[in-house]
Motif scaffolding. Structure first.
Motif, mmCIF file in Angstrom:
data_model
loop_
_atom_site.group_PDB
_atom_site.id
_atom_site.type_symbol
_atom_site.label_atom_id
_atom_site.label_comp_id
_atom_site.label_asym_id
_atom_site.label_seq_id
_atom_site.Cartn_x
_atom_site.Cartn_y
_atom_site.Cartn_z
ATOM 1 N N LEU A 15 0.829 -1.204 0.000
ATOM 2 C CA LEU A 15 0.000 0.000 0.000
ATOM 3 C C LEU A 15 0.867 1.259 0.000
ATOM 4 C CD1 LEU A 15 -2.823 -1.016 2.503
ATOM 5 C CD2 LEU A 15 -3.180 -0.262 0.138
ATOM 6 N N ALA A 16 1.977 1.208 0.728
ATOM 7 C CA ALA A 16 2.877 2.365 0.776
ATOM 8 C C ALA A 16 3.493 2.642 -0.586
ATOM 9 C CB ALA A 16 3.965 2.139 1.816
ATOM 10 N N ASP A 21 1.256 8.795 -0.207
ATOM 11 C CA ASP A 21 0.674 9.950 0.456
ATOM 12 C C ASP A 21 -0.199 9.557 1.647
ATOM 13 O OD1 ASP A 21 -1.052 8.751 -1.493
ATOM 14 O OD2 ASP A 21 -2.433 10.430 -1.245
ATOM 15 N N ALA A 22 -0.477 8.272 1.791
ATOM 16 C CA ALA A 22 -1.294 7.816 2.911
ATOM 17 C C ALA A 22 -0.497 7.877 4.211
ATOM 18 C CB ALA A 22 -1.783 6.385 2.658
ATOM 19 N N THR A 23 -1.211 7.857 5.319
ATOM 20 C CA THR A 23 -0.575 7.839 6.629
ATOM 21 C C THR A 23 -0.589 6.406 7.159
ATOM 22 O OG1 THR A 23 -1.240 10.110 7.146
ATOM 23 C CG2 THR A 23 -0.699 8.681 9.008
ATOM 24 N N THR A 179 -1.921 -15.575 -3.046
ATOM 25 C CA THR A 179 -2.366 -14.225 -3.372
ATOM 26 C C THR A 179 -1.232 -13.216 -3.226
ATOM 27 O OG1 THR A 179 -4.479 -14.886 -2.357
ATOM 28 C CG2 THR A 179 -4.245 -12.600 -3.029
ATOM 29 N N PRO A 180 -0.855 -12.545 -4.314
ATOM 30 C CA PRO A 180 0.202 -11.534 -4.222
ATOM 31 C C PRO A 180 -0.245 -10.352 -3.370
ATOM 32 C CG PRO A 180 -0.250 -12.172 -6.520
ATOM 33 C CD PRO A 180 -1.358 -12.709 -5.685
ATOM 34 N N ALA A 181 0.595 -9.923 -2.464
ATOM 35 C CA ALA A 181 0.245 -8.808 -1.584
ATOM 36 C C ALA A 181 0.010 -7.525 -2.361
ATOM 37 C CB ALA A 181 1.335 -8.600 -0.538
ATOM 38 N N ASP A 182 0.735 -7.342 -3.479
ATOM 39 C CA ASP A 182 0.514 -6.118 -4.249
ATOM 40 C C ASP A 182 -0.879 -6.090 -4.870
ATOM 41 O OD1 ASP A 182 0.963 -8.014 -6.248
ATOM 42 O OD2 ASP A 182 2.618 -6.933 -7.197
ATOM 43 N N CYS A 188 -7.645 -3.218 -2.323
ATOM 44 C CA CYS A 188 -8.094 -2.380 -1.215
ATOM 45 C C CYS A 188 -8.335 -0.938 -1.661
ATOM 46 C CB CYS A 188 -7.077 -2.399 -0.080
ATOM 47 S SG CYS A 188 -7.060 -3.923 0.893
ATOM 48 N N LEU A 189 -7.459 -0.441 -2.510
ATOM 49 C CA LEU A 189 -7.610 0.939 -2.983
ATOM 50 C C LEU A 189 -8.846 1.091 -3.859
ATOM 51 C CD1 LEU A 189 -3.903 1.921 -3.777
ATOM 52 C CD2 LEU A 189 -5.239 2.334 -1.700
#
Length: 288
Positions: A15-16, A21-23, A179-182, A188-189
């Motif tokens: 996710l990063a 830009d996410a926290t 399942t690939p984490a990417d 999720c996005l």
């Protein structure tokens, strides 16, 4: 602003990469064994969406530390969910195939009755129930057999073992979808965006790789694509005892996820190539 609980885990790391830009709140920022701190963090950051990518994922360790697993996997998400309702923001909670008992051979559907075999599955299921009970806009995303180029996972374990072993016995009667984490992060996005626009999409969804395979089949693919000369012999789960029981059937029916969000199941073989390339272990042209 997107707020993510978790910073160094497999999905949080991906996710990063996708949303720098996410926290991101790691253990150094918020102690998930103190559920109230999670709610306070949401109030303090006033996010537009929250993703809980943090969990107690030690399946065997959870058998001895169920209280801690419950704090992190159930009570912390419960506090997050209540705070999200208070703030009027959607929550995405990443869950697991371990909420099922692994019986049969049919892919598990989101509406099938859960029956976890151990502490990890129990606490994740309790987290799901708490998120639902809070009554807010949410998506519970169950996934399975997560792998990536970072953290601890089956791909990295197989590569490490191949450095010193030329033969391995690998369980062949547990079947699922690596399942690939990417891919989970990207899903999720997409879900977050759609859920914010249409709260009616609130619900429980499945997301796992295709095609189905066993751990033995997954190991063979890893060694083939990394060009590691390791002979793999399939064994039943009974010959590889672990403190926590593993579901034999981890197949997940992902049809409702594609229908609601337009997200197709990822091909884990492509994901494997991406991971091996990141690890400098991919060999092309040698395995055809």
């Amino acid at each position: 602003m997107m707020l993510v609980f978790g910073r160094t885990g497999q999905v949080a790391t991906e996710l990063a990469h996708l949303r720098p830009d996410a926290t991101f709140l790691g253990r150094e920022s918020v102690d998930l064994t103190t559920p109230g701190a999670c709610a306070d963090a949401i109030r303090a950051h006033s996010p537009e969406v929250v993703i809980n990518a943090a969990a107690f994922t030690g399946v065997d360790k959870a058998e001895d530390e169920e209280h801690t697993a419950r704090l992190i996997n159930a009570e912390a998400p419960a506090a997050m969910a209540r705070a999200c309702v208070e703030m009027g923001v959607p929550l995405i909670y990443i869950s697991t195939d371990y909420v099922f008992d692994g019986s049969g051979t049919a892919p598990w559907r989101p509406g099938d009755a859960p029956a976890p075999l151990g502490a990890y599955g129990r606490t994740k299921l309790e987290g799901e129930e708490a998120v639902r009970d809070a009554g807010g806009t949410h998506a519970i995303l169950r996934t399975a057999w997560v792998f990536s180029a970072h953290g601890g996972n089956f791909v990295k374990t197989m590569l490490r073992l191949s450095e010193t072993k030329d033969a391995l016995n690998i369980v062949d009667d547990q079947v699922g979808g690596p399942t690939p984490a990417d891919a989970i992060a990207a899903a999720c996005l997409t879900i977050a965006e759609r859920l914010a626009a249409d709260p009616a999409l609130t619900g429980t969804y499945h997301f796992a790789g295709a095609p189905e395979t066993s751990w033995k089949g997954f190991a063979e693919a890893i060694f083939a694509r990394a060009y590691r000369q390791v002979a793999v012999t399939g064994i039943p789960t009974a010959e590889y005892p672990t403190p926590a029981a593993r579901p034999l059937n981890s197949r997940l029916d992902c049809g409702s996820t594609e229908a609601a969000f337009g997200i197709a199941q990822p091909d884990w073989r492509s994901g494997l190539d991406r991971v091996l390339a990141k690890l400098g272990a991919l060999r092309t042209g040698d395995t055809e």
